[in-house]
Design a protein around this motif. Structure first.
Motif, PDB file in Angstrom:
ATOM      1  N   GLY A 110       6.172  -6.610  14.301  1.00  0.00           N
ATOM      2  CA  GLY A 110       6.776  -5.920  13.171  1.00  0.00           C
ATOM      3  C   GLY A 110       6.750  -6.735  11.894  1.00  0.00           C
ATOM      4  N   MET A 111       6.730  -8.059  12.014  1.00  0.00           N
ATOM      5  CA  MET A 111       6.633  -8.918  10.831  1.00  0.00           C
ATOM      6  C   MET A 111       5.365  -8.606  10.043  1.00  0.00           C
ATOM      7  N   CYS A 112       4.259  -8.459  10.756  1.00  0.00           N
ATOM      8  CA  CYS A 112       2.986  -8.157  10.090  1.00  0.00           C
ATOM      9  C   CYS A 112       2.974  -6.724   9.578  1.00  0.00           C
ATOM     10  N   THR A 113       3.555  -5.812  10.370  1.00  0.00           N
ATOM     11  CA  THR A 113       3.626  -4.411   9.957  1.00  0.00           C
ATOM     12  C   THR A 113       4.422  -4.280   8.661  1.00  0.00           C
ATOM     13  N   LYS A 114       5.580  -4.944   8.599  1.00  0.00           N
ATOM     14  CA  LYS A 114       6.431  -4.829   7.408  1.00  0.00           C
ATOM     15  C   LYS A 114       5.813  -5.555   6.219  1.00  0.00           C
ATOM     16  N   PHE A 115       5.152  -6.675   6.479  1.00  0.00           N
ATOM     17  CA  PHE A 115       4.426  -7.368   5.410  1.00  0.00           C
ATOM     18  C   PHE A 115       3.419  -6.410   4.770  1.00  0.00           C
ATOM     19  N   SER A 116       2.690  -5.680   5.598  1.00  0.00           N
ATOM     20  CA  SER A 116       1.677  -4.740   5.116  1.00  0.00           C
ATOM     21  C   SER A 116       2.318  -3.602   4.330  1.00  0.00           C
ATOM     22  N   GLU A 117       3.435  -3.074   4.851  1.00  0.00           N
ATOM     23  CA  GLU A 117       4.135  -1.984   4.166  1.00  0.00           C
ATOM     24  C   GLU A 117       4.586  -2.396   2.764  1.00  0.00           C
ATOM     25  N   VAL A 118       5.216  -3.571   2.680  1.00  0.00           N
ATOM     26  CA  VAL A 118       5.745  -4.041   1.392  1.00  0.00           C
ATOM     27  C   VAL A 118       4.615  -4.315   0.406  1.00  0.00           C
ATOM     28  N   THR A 119       3.554  -4.957   0.890  1.00  0.00           N
ATOM     29  CA  THR A 119       2.406  -5.275   0.033  1.00  0.00           C
ATOM     30  C   THR A 119       1.790  -3.998  -0.546  1.00  0.00           C
ATOM     31  N   LEU A 120       1.589  -3.008   0.308  1.00  0.00           N
ATOM     32  CA  LEU A 120       1.001  -1.742  -0.138  1.00  0.00           C
ATOM     33  C   LEU A 120       1.941  -0.989  -1.081  1.00  0.00           C
ATOM     34  N   ALA A 121       3.245  -1.038  -0.798  1.00  0.00           N
ATOM     35  CA  ALA A 121       4.214  -0.315  -1.624  1.00  0.00           C
ATOM     36  C   ALA A 121       4.238  -0.852  -3.053  1.00  0.00           C
ATOM     37  N   GLY A 294       7.472  -0.386  10.672  1.00  0.00           N
ATOM     38  CA  GLY A 294       6.725   0.755  11.176  1.00  0.00           C
ATOM     39  C   GLY A 294       7.241   2.061  10.595  1.00  0.00           C
ATOM     40  N   LEU A 295       8.517   2.070  10.183  1.00  0.00           N
ATOM     41  CA  LEU A 295       9.071   3.271   9.552  1.00  0.00           C
ATOM     42  C   LEU A 295       8.652   3.358   8.088  1.00  0.00           C
ATOM     43  N   GLY A 296       8.477   2.210   7.453  1.00  0.00           N
ATOM     44  CA  GLY A 296       8.054   2.190   6.054  1.00  0.00           C
ATOM     45  C   GLY A 296       9.182   2.267   5.056  1.00  0.00           C
ATOM     46  N   THR A 297      10.418   2.484   5.546  1.00  0.00           N
ATOM     47  CA  THR A 297      11.543   2.697   4.641  1.00  0.00           C
ATOM     48  C   THR A 297      11.855   1.470   3.779  1.00  0.00           C
ATOM     49  N   GLY A 298      11.824   0.287   4.381  1.00  0.00           N
ATOM     50  CA  GLY A 298      12.150  -0.925   3.634  1.00  0.00           C
ATOM     51  C   GLY A 298      11.260  -1.144   2.429  1.00  0.00           C
ATOM     52  N   GLN A 313       5.552 -10.532  -2.641  1.00  0.00           N
ATOM     53  CA  GLN A 313       6.714  -9.736  -2.233  1.00  0.00           C
ATOM     54  C   GLN A 313       6.599  -9.356  -0.760  1.00  0.00           C
ATOM     55  N   GLY A 314       5.358  -9.200  -0.281  1.00  0.00           N
ATOM     56  CA  GLY A 314       5.135  -8.859   1.122  1.00  0.00           C
ATOM     57  C   GLY A 314       5.718  -9.876   2.080  1.00  0.00           C
ATOM     58  N   PHE A 315       5.743 -11.159   1.665  1.00  0.00           N
ATOM     59  CA  PHE A 315       6.299 -12.197   2.536  1.00  0.00           C
ATOM     60  C   PHE A 315       7.794 -11.997   2.769  1.00  0.00           C
ATOM     61  N   PHE A 316       8.458 -11.286   1.844  1.00  0.00           N
ATOM     62  CA  PHE A 316       9.854 -10.953   2.076  1.00  0.00           C
ATOM     63  C   PHE A 316       9.990 -10.015   3.276  1.00  0.00           C
ATOM     64  N   GLY A 317       8.945  -9.228   3.561  1.00  0.00           N
ATOM     65  CA  GLY A 317       8.955  -8.356   4.730  1.00  0.00           C
ATOM     66  C   GLY A 317       9.013  -9.157   6.021  1.00  0.00           C
ATOM     67  N   ILE A 318       8.257 -10.266   6.063  1.00  0.00           N
ATOM     68  CA  ILE A 318       8.288 -11.161   7.230  1.00  0.00           C
ATOM     69  C   ILE A 318       9.677 -11.774   7.364  1.00  0.00           C
ATOM     70  N   PHE A 319      10.201 -12.279   6.257  1.00  0.00           N
ATOM     71  CA  PHE A 319      11.535 -12.895   6.231  1.00  0.00           C
ATOM     72  C   PHE A 319      12.605 -11.899   6.681  1.00  0.00           C
ATOM     73  N   GLU A 320      12.451 -10.657   6.255  1.00  0.00           N
ATOM     74  CA  GLU A 320      13.437  -9.610   6.557  1.00  0.00           C
ATOM     75  C   GLU A 320      13.505  -9.307   8.050  1.00  0.00           C
ATOM     76  N   VAL A 321      12.340  -9.124   8.685  1.00  0.00           N
ATOM     77  CA  VAL A 321      12.313  -8.826  10.123  1.00  0.00           C
ATOM     78  C   VAL A 321      12.828 -10.022  10.923  1.00  0.00           C
ATOM     79  N   PHE A 322      12.444 -11.224  10.500  1.00  0.00           N
ATOM     80  CA  PHE A 322      12.921 -12.435  11.185  1.00  0.00           C
ATOM     81  C   PHE A 322      14.449 -12.507  11.126  1.00  0.00           C
ATOM     82  N   THR A 323      15.017 -12.303   9.935  1.00  0.00           N
ATOM     83  CA  THR A 323      16.469 -12.386   9.761  1.00  0.00           C
ATOM     84  C   THR A 323      17.182 -11.309  10.560  1.00  0.00           C
ATOM     85  N   ASP A 324      16.666 -10.096  10.474  1.00  0.00           N
ATOM     86  CA  ASP A 324      17.324  -8.953  11.094  1.00  0.00           C
ATOM     87  C   ASP A 324      17.275  -9.009  12.620  1.00  0.00           C
TER      88      ASP A 324
END
Length: 464
Positions: A110-121, A294-298, A313-324
């Motif tokens: 999910g870290m990579c998935t969320k990184f991709s979501e944030v980067t694309l967003a 995977g939901l894309g909401t973040g 900013q995408g790296f915050f997605g990795i940080f977010e999943v790790f923290t959560d």
């Protein structure tokens, strides 16, 4: 009528969170990881250095935007909620301790998935007529894919609007009332006959607070979450670590049960959970429910960040999943399993099981602190999902419907406080899965764009 809804929802839920979901969520996570050469592991130290460094950097965001730290706090506000407390407890009760292992696996991918979501967003975002930055799956589908894929953007937004009332509001308020009632009853401030009235009062108060924050716009949302999220996370982590320290002798056995239960649930739960797939399903689904990878909401919140570098900013997605998930969800699981409270494996459980883990260790007085922590967790989630719902309904219609939506969304808190939400939890999980489908398809199709952006970013960083 309710029985019919429950039957239909159960059938849809079992399909979505069955083999198809496992293949899609784990498959897309693996695909993105391979294409980026497991960036979430290779660049993990860089991700932590980059994100932590920006956490302590002070700046003012431009109009209609958030600072990168406010953006990640708003995203964390939505993810760090009942999924970390009630969701983890439910996963352990129904799937056994092994469900925690599958949470870790879903988080790693999910870290990579969320990184991709944030980067694309951030890369494909727009500015609306009010001058606010808007983005998320619906916008990277619209601006990144050809027109014949645009129905995915509409589907995501429609499912998003339906999801926010349950996942983002009613179930969160239900957790708040559970936590407050537990504390008030423990200290004999109220009796059982006063619970319904107390719940109604709590619902009205939450409605007013939510409306005040959300109707204040993106700036006020960012200002609230950047103060609330660090406070609540730190408070919860300290309490959880205290449980581990006081039950240190049980920690090795708990970790052994997690790894053993992941592949042989019956050997740990005494046969109450005999299905390896049930353990995996609950671990993955509740992990996704918590970190939303995977939901894309973040990515909707991250798209509001005042930054010109999508990958950064995408790296915050990795940080977010790790923290959560890796940090807070794991601590919740360890609190339950190390405290020695009885877990009724094979049956539903929620926030009360997590509260029992704390009170068994510290005594009933700690219910005050757990109530405060859970109220902060759940309230922050309501705020974050309010933003998500507003962006989804804006995409479907226009900015004119945002304020009426916010009012209706705020009023749902009263329903969440006063109604029995057993079915609502299951429906929320179903809509989560439905939201994931169009987003995962888009991530698969746009994986090449993610790879290109990552390559360009590190080529530029290397020259600086």
């Amino acid at each position: 009528m309710l029985q019919t809804i429950e039957t239909i929802n159960s059938a849809v839920n079992n399909f979505i969170w069955g083999v198809p979901a496992m293949i899609c969520i784990i498959g897309v996570g693996l695909y993105l990881s391979f294409r980026t050469r497991f960036l979430q592991i290779r660049k993990f130290p860089y991700a932590i250095k980059t994100t932590i460094g920006r956490v302590f950097r002070k700046w003012e965001a431009s109009d209609g935007a958030l600072t990168p730290f406010q953006a990640v706090c708003t995203a964390l506000a939505a993810t760090v909620g009942t999924g970390n407390i009630a969701g983890v407890a439910g996963a352990i009760a129904i799937g056994g301790p092994g469900a925690v292992f599958w949470m870790w696996i879903s988080a790693l991918l999910g870290m990579c998935t969320k990184f991709s979501e944030v980067t694309l967003a951030v890369h494909f975002r727009e500015k609306n007529s009010n001058g606010d930055l808007v983005g998320g799956p619906m916008y990277y589908i619209k601006n990144g894919l050809s027109k014949h894929w645009h129905w995915l953007a509409v589907a995501f937004s429609a499912f998003g609007v339906l999801t926010v009332f349950g996942t983002g509001n009613a179930t969160q308020v239900n957790t708040i009332t559970t936590a407050i009632n537990s504390a008030l009853l423990n200290f004999q401030i109220i009796g059982e006959d006063s619970v319904k009235l107390t719940n109604l009062i709590i619902g009205i108060i939450i409605t007013l607070l939510v409306a005040t924050v959300l109707l204040g716009g993106i700036k006020r949302i960012g200002q609230v979450t950047e103060k609330l999220v660090p406070f609540m996370a730190l408070m919860y982590i300290i309490l959880a670590f205290g449980v581990l320290i006081l039950n240190f002798n049980r920690v090795p056995g708990v970790f052994a049960s997690i790894f053993e239960g992941a592949f042989s649930p019956a050997s740990v739960t005494g046969g109450a959970v005999g299905s390896f797939f049930m353990s995996m399903k609950k671990g993955v689904s509740r992990g996704i429910f918590s970190n939303e990878a995977g939901l894309g909401t973040g990515s909707i919140a991250h798209a509001c960040a005042d930054t010109k570098k999508p990958v950064k900013q995408g790296f915050f997605g990795i940080f977010e999943v790790f923290t959560d998930t890796i940090l807070i969800c794991t601590l919740t699981a360890l609190v339950i399993l190390c405290s020695g409270v009885p877990v009724n494996y094979g049956s539903a459980a929620g926030a009360e099981l997590t509260i029992s883990g704390f009170t068994a260790t510290y005594g009933s007085w700690v219910s005050i602190f757990t109530a405060i922590a859970m109220c902060c967790f759940a309230f922050s989630t309501i705020i974050g999902w309010g933003l998500y719902g507003a962006r989804c309904i804006e995409f479907l219609f226009s900015e004119k419907v945002i304020k009426p939506f916010m009012v209706v969304y705020s009023l749902v808190a009263i329903l969440g406080a006063t109604a029995d939400l057993g079915l609502m939890w299951s429906i929320a999980e179903t809509f989560n899965g439905l939201m994931a489908i169009p987003n995962l398809i888009a991530l698969f199709l746009l994986s090449g764009t993610v790879v290109r952006l990552v390559k360009e970013y590190f080529e530029t960083e290397g020259k600086q």
